[in-house]
Design an enzyme around this catalytic site. Structure first.
Site, PDB file in Angstrom:
ATOM      1  N   GLY A 252       0.783  -1.216   0.000  1.00  0.00           N
ATOM      2  CA  GLY A 252       0.000   0.000   0.000  1.00  0.00           C
ATOM      3  C   GLY A 252       0.819   1.271   0.000  1.00  0.00           C
ATOM      4  N   ASP A 253       2.116   1.177  -0.193  1.00  0.00           N
ATOM      5  CA  ASP A 253       2.953   2.375  -0.281  1.00  0.00           C
ATOM      6  C   ASP A 253       4.181   2.014  -1.108  1.00  0.00           C
ATOM      7  OD1 ASP A 253       4.023   4.969   0.132  1.00  0.00           O
ATOM      8  OD2 ASP A 253       3.163   5.063   2.136  1.00  0.00           O
TER       9      ASP A 253
END
Length: 471
Positions: A252-253
């Site tokens: 997610g990053d």
């Protein structure tokens, strides 16, 4: 939990099987030469010898701590190995020791406790001055070590699962008192190998070597939901001689984020990240495939990355910085990158913001120079490049070459406070980069044709094509 884990691995295996014959498939000879995950330790114990129960329910923190305390007596006798057999081994944070191999069997799963009390609170990093998310202290990572030598975390593709969803909920609900923990963090450690494992659902950044030297991360899979907050894959931070190779990461990053401290704290601590090599990396993310920053106040230099494949992502390559950071990013070479369904291929952000406190110096401007990105292809790209420097602090000697992108936007490039050169770029490059590299500006671009001298006095060489050569 176990069903989610199986489905994630099935997705990865199907993806790799579908593209196994593709040019970017994870194969090839190793460029990471300093590590040996198969090193033979003369002493070995299994975690079960210390009362651990692999039922996914029994808390085994004391078993891990006691086993490692026992093995510490062999640190000066050739080191030791802690064997984790098949099973689900629930635990809180535990510390590693020097000359240790933590080995996970094929069906072994280390599970992070969902009770925050099992993740102790420790002091912030001196180069950050506070927790990254909240002022004050931070939770210790699940697997932690400091001031160590010769640490190996490996196995037969076992799994380390942080069970981070509870932490993501606390973060979103703003109920945390301290910054979330990483899954693995090693501080002030020399000689680290992390290989042949799967890492799932980190509460925060997944693998975080900070103030480390001679680090290898090789043949790992890192997975977290694309909407999980700040679940970076691998974040070398104020570290040198780092080699990352043959990894699949979906998080997610940022897939990889190279850092070196935050504003005045990073400047004061003064330890750069340098001599970082990345080979054969595949992944997807809601952020960047490879990012530098935004915390780069100690400096980042001599970064070499090749054979990169990013898909279904927001950005391919990103440099993030801001007034107040100080520091530098220079001598960066990125080559042979393939992008599919990526919003922005290349992005420089000169005003990222985010400061630890009000004591930062807004006049501390970063030096961004000698960035070369070569041999990039892309399909279904919205923007070729959003290259935004800082007024009064132009980013210098930005060189883009052999770039061919299929772009959907009518304004593929947006450039400001950028100076540099280009060669064979499609769609047509923005005005500040239209001067050609050849014949007049080749020397103004960074090409790593000379040996890189590591901090350990070991020479790592690159030939004229960016390949490693013997010193």
């Amino acid at each position: 939990m176990i069903y989610e884990y199986v489905f994630q691995l099935v997705d990865v295996l199907l993806l790799l099987a579908l593209f196994i014959d593709a040019p970017w498939a994870i194969t090839g000879s190793s460029h990471c030469q300093r590590g040996n995950p198969a090193v033979i330790r003369p002493h070995s114990v299994a975690i079960t010898e210390f009362g651990a129960v692999g039922d996914g329910v029994t808390l085994n923190t004391k078993a891990f701590q006691n086993a490692i305390f026992y093995l510490n007596s062999f640190a000066d006798k050739g080191g030791a190995k802690l064997f984790v057999p098949a099973g689900q081994w629930l635990t809180g944070s535990f510390d590693l020791i020097s000359h240790l191999t933590l080995w996970l069997d094929k069906d072994a799963i280390i599970l992070g406790s969902t009770n925050s009390d099992d993740w102790p609170v420790i002091d912030p990093l001196p180069s950050y001055g506070r927790g990254r998310e909240l002022p004050g202290r931070r939770h210790k990572s699940l697997i932690f070590g400091r001031n160590l030598t010769d640490v190996v975390i490996t196995g037969d593709n076992g799994t380390i699962d942080g069970q981070g969803s509870i932490w993501w909920s606390w973060f979103r609900n703003e109920t945390l008192n301290y910054t979330r923990p990483h899954l693995v963090e090693l501080m002030n450690t020399t000689g680290v190998t992390i290989s042949n494992l799967t890492f799932l659902n980190s509460p925060f950044w997944t693998i975080h070597p900070v103030y480390c030297s001679q680090v290898i991360v090789q043949n790992v899979t890192i997975l977290a939901p694309l909407d999980s907050p700040n679940t970076d894959g691998i974040d070398p931070d104020s570290s040198d001689d780092v080699c990352i190779e043959d990894c699949y990461i979906s998080t997610g990053d940022d897939i990889i984020a190279i850092k070196s401290g935050w504003d005045e704290y990073g400047t004061s601590y003064g330890r750069p990240s340098k001599n970082i090599t990345i080979h054969r990396l595949v992944g997807q993310t809601t952020s960047a495939g490879i990012a530098i920053g935004s915390e780069m106040s100690g400096g980042v230099s001599e970064v070499y990355a090749e054979n990169l494949t990013f898909y279904n992502s927001t950005t391919g390559i990103r440099i993030k910085t801001s007034p107040g950071r100080g520091g530098y990013v220079r001598n960066i070479y990125i080559s042979n990158m393939s992008l599919t369904d990526v919003k922005t291929a290349i992005r420089f952000t000169g005003r990222y913001g985010e400061h630890p406190d009000e004591s930062y110096d807004p006049k501390a401007l970063p030096l961004i120079e000698r960035i070369t990105i070569d041999d990039v292809t892309g399909q279904n790209i919205k923007y070729a490049g959003l290259l935004e420097g800082i007024e009064g602090d132009t980013f210098l000697d930005i060189c883009l070459s052999n770039i061919n992108l299929s772009v959907t936007s009518k304004s593929p490039w947006n450039c400001s406070y950028i100076q540099g050169y280009s060669e064979a770029v499609s769609p047509e490059i923005c005005e500040p980069l239209r001067e050609r590299i050849i014949p007049d500006h080749y020397s103004g671009c960074y090409y790593p044709s000379h040996p890189l001298q590591s901090s350990s006095n070991e020479t790592v060489g690159l030939d004229c094509h960016g390949k490693f050569m013997d010193a």
